[in-house]
Design a protein around this motif. Structure first.
Motif, PDB file in Angstrom:
ATOM      1  N   GLN A 119       0.827  -1.210   0.000  1.00 38.01           N
ATOM      2  CA  GLN A 119       0.000   0.000   0.000  1.00 38.01           C
ATOM      3  C   GLN A 119       0.861   1.260   0.000  1.00 38.01           C
ATOM      4  OE1 GLN A 119      -2.546  -0.705   3.368  1.00 38.01           O
ATOM      5  NE2 GLN A 119      -4.102  -1.721   2.115  1.00 38.01           N
ATOM      6  N   THR A 120       1.984   1.211   0.675  1.00 39.12           N
ATOM      7  CA  THR A 120       2.911   2.345   0.686  1.00 39.12           C
ATOM      8  C   THR A 120       3.460   2.597  -0.714  1.00 39.12           C
ATOM      9  OG1 THR A 120       3.539   1.878   2.974  1.00 39.12           O
ATOM     10  CG2 THR A 120       5.052   3.238   1.686  1.00 39.12           C
ATOM     11  N   LEU A 121       3.855   1.523  -1.395  1.00 41.32           N
ATOM     12  CA  LEU A 121       4.368   1.670  -2.764  1.00 41.32           C
ATOM     13  C   LEU A 121       3.305   2.258  -3.687  1.00 41.32           C
ATOM     14  CD1 LEU A 121       6.348  -1.674  -3.221  1.00 41.32           C
ATOM     15  CD2 LEU A 121       7.299   0.625  -3.056  1.00 41.32           C
ATOM     16  N   ARG A 122       2.080   1.786  -3.553  1.00 44.59           N
ATOM     17  CA  ARG A 122       0.998   2.294  -4.403  1.00 44.59           C
ATOM     18  C   ARG A 122       0.679   3.758  -4.083  1.00 44.59           C
ATOM     19  NH1 ARG A 122      -3.829  -1.739  -5.295  1.00 44.59           N
ATOM     20  NH2 ARG A 122      -4.409   0.035  -6.554  1.00 44.59           N
ATOM     21  N   ALA A 123       0.745   4.109  -2.802  1.00 43.72           N
ATOM     22  CA  ALA A 123       0.502   5.508  -2.417  1.00 43.72           C
ATOM     23  C   ALA A 123       1.582   6.415  -2.997  1.00 43.72           C
ATOM     24  CB  ALA A 123       0.450   5.636  -0.896  1.00 43.72           C
ATOM     25  N   GLU A 124       2.828   5.955  -2.986  1.00 42.64           N
ATOM     26  CA  GLU A 124       3.923   6.734  -3.577  1.00 42.64           C
ATOM     27  C   GLU A 124       3.691   6.922  -5.077  1.00 42.64           C
ATOM     28  OE1 GLU A 124       7.434   4.534  -2.569  1.00 42.64           O
ATOM     29  OE2 GLU A 124       7.346   5.125  -0.461  1.00 42.64           O
ATOM     30  N   GLN A 125       3.249   5.857  -5.734  1.00 43.58           N
ATOM     31  CA  GLN A 125       2.989   5.955  -7.176  1.00 43.58           C
ATOM     32  C   GLN A 125       1.833   6.916  -7.445  1.00 43.58           C
ATOM     33  OE1 GLN A 125       1.427   2.502  -9.256  1.00 43.58           O
ATOM     34  NE2 GLN A 125       2.779   2.918 -10.989  1.00 43.58           N
ATOM     35  N   ARG A 126       0.787   6.850  -6.631  1.00 44.09           N
ATOM     36  CA  ARG A 126      -0.341   7.769  -6.813  1.00 44.09           C
ATOM     37  C   ARG A 126       0.077   9.217  -6.596  1.00 44.09           C
ATOM     38  NH1 ARG A 126      -3.282   5.348  -2.889  1.00 44.09           N
ATOM     39  NH2 ARG A 126      -3.316   3.209  -3.517  1.00 44.09           N
ATOM     40  N   SER A 127       0.927   9.442  -5.610  1.00 43.12           N
ATOM     41  CA  SER A 127       1.375  10.816  -5.347  1.00 43.12           C
ATOM     42  C   SER A 127       2.227  11.334  -6.505  1.00 43.12           C
ATOM     43  CB  SER A 127       2.100  10.874  -4.006  1.00 43.12           C
ATOM     44  OG  SER A 127       3.421  11.194  -4.120  1.00 43.12           O
ATOM     45  N   LEU A 128       3.075  10.477  -7.067  1.00 38.86           N
ATOM     46  CA  LEU A 128       3.866  10.871  -8.241  1.00 38.86           C
ATOM     47  C   LEU A 128       2.942  11.182  -9.420  1.00 38.86           C
ATOM     48  CD1 LEU A 128       6.863   8.362  -8.126  1.00 38.86           C
ATOM     49  CD2 LEU A 128       6.992  10.841  -7.896  1.00 38.86           C
ATOM     50  N   SER A 129       1.908  10.382  -9.593  1.00 40.79           N
ATOM     51  CA  SER A 129       0.961  10.616 -10.690  1.00 40.79           C
ATOM     52  C   SER A 129       0.217  11.926 -10.510  1.00 40.79           C
ATOM     53  CB  SER A 129      -0.038   9.463 -10.787  1.00 40.79           C
ATOM     54  OG  SER A 129       0.612   8.274 -11.139  1.00 40.79           O
ATOM     55  N   ALA A 130      -0.157  12.236  -9.281  1.00 45.25           N
ATOM     56  CA  ALA A 130      -0.852  13.496  -9.010  1.00 45.25           C
ATOM     57  C   ALA A 130       0.065  14.679  -9.311  1.00 45.25           C
ATOM     58  CB  ALA A 130      -1.328  13.542  -7.565  1.00 45.25           C
ATOM     59  N   LYS A 131       1.323  14.570  -8.913  1.00 45.43           N
ATOM     60  CA  LYS A 131       2.282  15.637  -9.189  1.00 45.43           C
ATOM     61  C   LYS A 131       2.500  15.794 -10.694  1.00 45.43           C
ATOM     62  CE  LYS A 131       5.033  18.788  -7.711  1.00 45.43           C
ATOM     63  NZ  LYS A 131       4.496  19.984  -7.079  1.00 45.43           N
ATOM     64  N   LEU A 132       2.576  14.673 -11.398  1.00 46.56           N
ATOM     65  CA  LEU A 132       2.749  14.707 -12.842  1.00 46.56           C
ATOM     66  C   LEU A 132       1.571  15.427 -13.508  1.00 46.56           C
ATOM     67  CD1 LEU A 132       4.313  13.755 -15.404  1.00 46.56           C
ATOM     68  CD2 LEU A 132       2.859  11.735 -15.363  1.00 46.56           C
ATOM     69  N   THR A 133       0.375  15.105 -13.089  1.00 39.08           N
ATOM     70  CA  THR A 133      -0.812  15.751 -13.647  1.00 39.08           C
ATOM     71  C   THR A 133      -0.793  17.247 -13.379  1.00 39.08           C
ATOM     72  OG1 THR A 133      -2.079  13.724 -13.301  1.00 39.08           O
ATOM     73  CG2 THR A 133      -3.338  15.744 -13.628  1.00 39.08           C
ATOM     74  N   GLU A 134      -0.414  17.620 -12.172  1.00 39.38           N
ATOM     75  CA  GLU A 134      -0.333  19.041 -11.810  1.00 39.38           C
ATOM     76  C   GLU A 134       0.679  19.780 -12.688  1.00 39.38           C
ATOM     77  OE1 GLU A 134       1.478  21.573  -8.086  1.00 39.38           O
ATOM     78  OE2 GLU A 134       0.563  19.631  -7.657  1.00 39.38           O
ATOM     79  N   LEU A 135       1.848  19.181 -12.885  1.00 36.23           N
ATOM     80  CA  LEU A 135       2.885  19.822 -13.703  1.00 36.23           C
ATOM     81  C   LEU A 135       2.494  19.873 -15.178  1.00 36.23           C
ATOM     82  CD1 LEU A 135       6.125  18.398 -12.053  1.00 36.23           C
ATOM     83  CD2 LEU A 135       5.221  20.717 -11.899  1.00 36.23           C
ATOM     84  N   GLN A 136       1.810  18.846 -15.662  1.00 35.19           N
ATOM     85  CA  GLN A 136       1.351  18.860 -17.047  1.00 35.19           C
ATOM     86  C   GLN A 136       0.342  19.977 -17.272  1.00 35.19           C
ATOM     87  OE1 GLN A 136       0.025  14.791 -17.400  1.00 35.19           O
ATOM     88  NE2 GLN A 136       1.870  14.192 -18.526  1.00 35.19           N
ATOM     89  N   LEU A 137      -0.530  20.182 -16.303  1.00 35.18           N
ATOM     90  CA  LEU A 137      -1.505  21.270 -16.394  1.00 35.18           C
ATOM     91  C   LEU A 137      -0.789  22.625 -16.412  1.00 35.18           C
ATOM     92  CD1 LEU A 137      -4.469  22.207 -16.402  1.00 35.18           C
ATOM     93  CD2 LEU A 137      -4.353  22.184 -13.911  1.00 35.18           C
ATOM     94  N   GLU A 138       0.190  22.768 -15.532  1.00 36.24           N
ATOM     95  CA  GLU A 138       0.944  24.022 -15.473  1.00 36.24           C
ATOM     96  C   GLU A 138       1.701  24.272 -16.768  1.00 36.24           C
ATOM     97  OE1 GLU A 138       4.264  26.026 -12.558  1.00 36.24           O
ATOM     98  OE2 GLU A 138       2.880  24.538 -11.725  1.00 36.24           O
ATOM     99  N   GLU A 139       2.304  23.231 -17.331  1.00 33.34           N
ATOM    100  CA  GLU A 139       3.044  23.374 -18.593  1.00 33.34           C
ATOM    101  C   GLU A 139       2.088  23.736 -19.725  1.00 33.34           C
ATOM    102  OE1 GLU A 139       5.008  22.836 -22.220  1.00 33.34           O
ATOM    103  OE2 GLU A 139       3.449  21.426 -21.613  1.00 33.34           O
ATOM    104  N   SER A 140       0.903  23.164 -19.707  1.00 35.11           N
ATOM    105  CA  SER A 140      -0.107  23.493 -20.711  1.00 35.11           C
ATOM    106  C   SER A 140      -0.514  24.963 -20.614  1.00 35.11           C
ATOM    107  CB  SER A 140      -1.325  22.590 -20.516  1.00 35.11           C
ATOM    108  OG  SER A 140      -2.372  22.987 -21.343  1.00 35.11           O
ATOM    109  N   GLU A 141      -0.670  25.461 -19.400  1.00 39.00           N
ATOM    110  CA  GLU A 141      -0.999  26.873 -19.205  1.00 39.00           C
ATOM    111  C   GLU A 141       0.134  27.767 -19.709  1.00 39.00           C
ATOM    112  OE1 GLU A 141      -1.820  27.252 -15.047  1.00 39.00           O
ATOM    113  OE2 GLU A 141      -3.773  26.281 -15.216  1.00 39.00           O
ATOM    114  N   HIS A 142       1.367  27.370 -19.445  1.00 39.24           N
ATOM    115  CA  HIS A 142       2.513  28.127 -19.954  1.00 39.24           C
ATOM    116  C   HIS A 142       2.475  28.203 -21.482  1.00 39.24           C
ATOM    117  CE1 HIS A 142       4.327  28.173 -15.997  1.00 39.24           C
ATOM    118  NE2 HIS A 142       5.378  28.844 -16.466  1.00 39.24           N
ATOM    119  N   ARG A 143       2.187  27.064 -22.113  1.00 38.10           N
ATOM    120  CA  ARG A 143       2.131  27.020 -23.578  1.00 38.10           C
ATOM    121  C   ARG A 143       1.086  27.983 -24.127  1.00 38.10           C
ATOM    122  NH1 ARG A 143       2.033  21.016 -24.483  1.00 38.10           N
ATOM    123  NH2 ARG A 143       0.010  21.489 -23.707  1.00 38.10           N
ATOM    124  N   VAL A 144      -0.091  27.997 -23.504  1.00 36.80           N
ATOM    125  CA  VAL A 144      -1.163  28.886 -23.963  1.00 36.80           C
ATOM    126  C   VAL A 144      -0.730  30.344 -23.849  1.00 36.80           C
ATOM    127  CG1 VAL A 144      -3.492  29.712 -23.432  1.00 36.80           C
ATOM    128  CG2 VAL A 144      -3.029  27.269 -23.485  1.00 36.80           C
TER     129      VAL A 144
END
Length: 148
Positions: free
Chosen positions: A26-51
């Motif tokens: 469960q710890t490993l899966r939580a770490e993976q989920r947190s990385l995925s959430a951060k990735l989504t956040e950064l992708q959104l920010e990069e998309s805003e920068h592009r616009v």
């Protein structure tokens, strides 16, 4: 020997107990989920920068624009802001790539952990075993009652 020392001492030849295995998984899966959430956040920010970059490319470079720095709006000129935005966008892309690799590594680590401790998911690994057996027509049930 005190009670606490007895509890923390492991018996030789035995691996971790099932609760420790599940907690580790469960710890490993939580770490993976947190990385995925951060990735989504950064992708959104990069998309805003592009616009914003695409918008500012079509504007005269001496025009005023406002940039949010630490929660405060600062007045700048497009020629000052655009290079900074492009640089930040490139850095965001690099970080997104690194986090994607980390997620991939974490996925491999989770799969190795599953194989090492033979962890199975209901419905995914053996769907036939999890299916509820159905009775044949004409087959009687003897005393078994299912109440819903």
């Amino acid at each position: 020997m005190s009670n606490e020392a007895k509890k923390t001492e492991k018996k030789p030849g035995k691996g971790p107990d099932p609760q420790e295995i599940v907690a580790g998984f469960q710890t490993l899966r939580a770490e993976q989920r947190s990385l995925s959430a951060k990735l989504t956040e950064l992708q959104l920010e990069e998309s805003e920068h592009r616009v914003v970059i695409e918008t500012l490319k079509n504007v005269h470079e001496d025009r005023k624009c406002y940039r949010s720095v630490g929660g405060f709006l600062t007045e700048r000129k497009v020629k000052d802001v655009l290079p900074v935005l492009i640089h930040n966008s490139e850095k965001l892309k690099e970080i997104i790539g690194k986090i994607s690799l980390q997620i991939e590594k974490k996925g491999k680590e989770i799969n190795e952990y599953r194989e090492q401790y033979n962890i199975k998911f209901r419905g995914l690994d053996n769907p036939k075993e999890d299916a509820i057996p159905t009775q044949q027509v004409g087959e009687s049930s003897r005393g078994n009652v299912l109440v819903l």
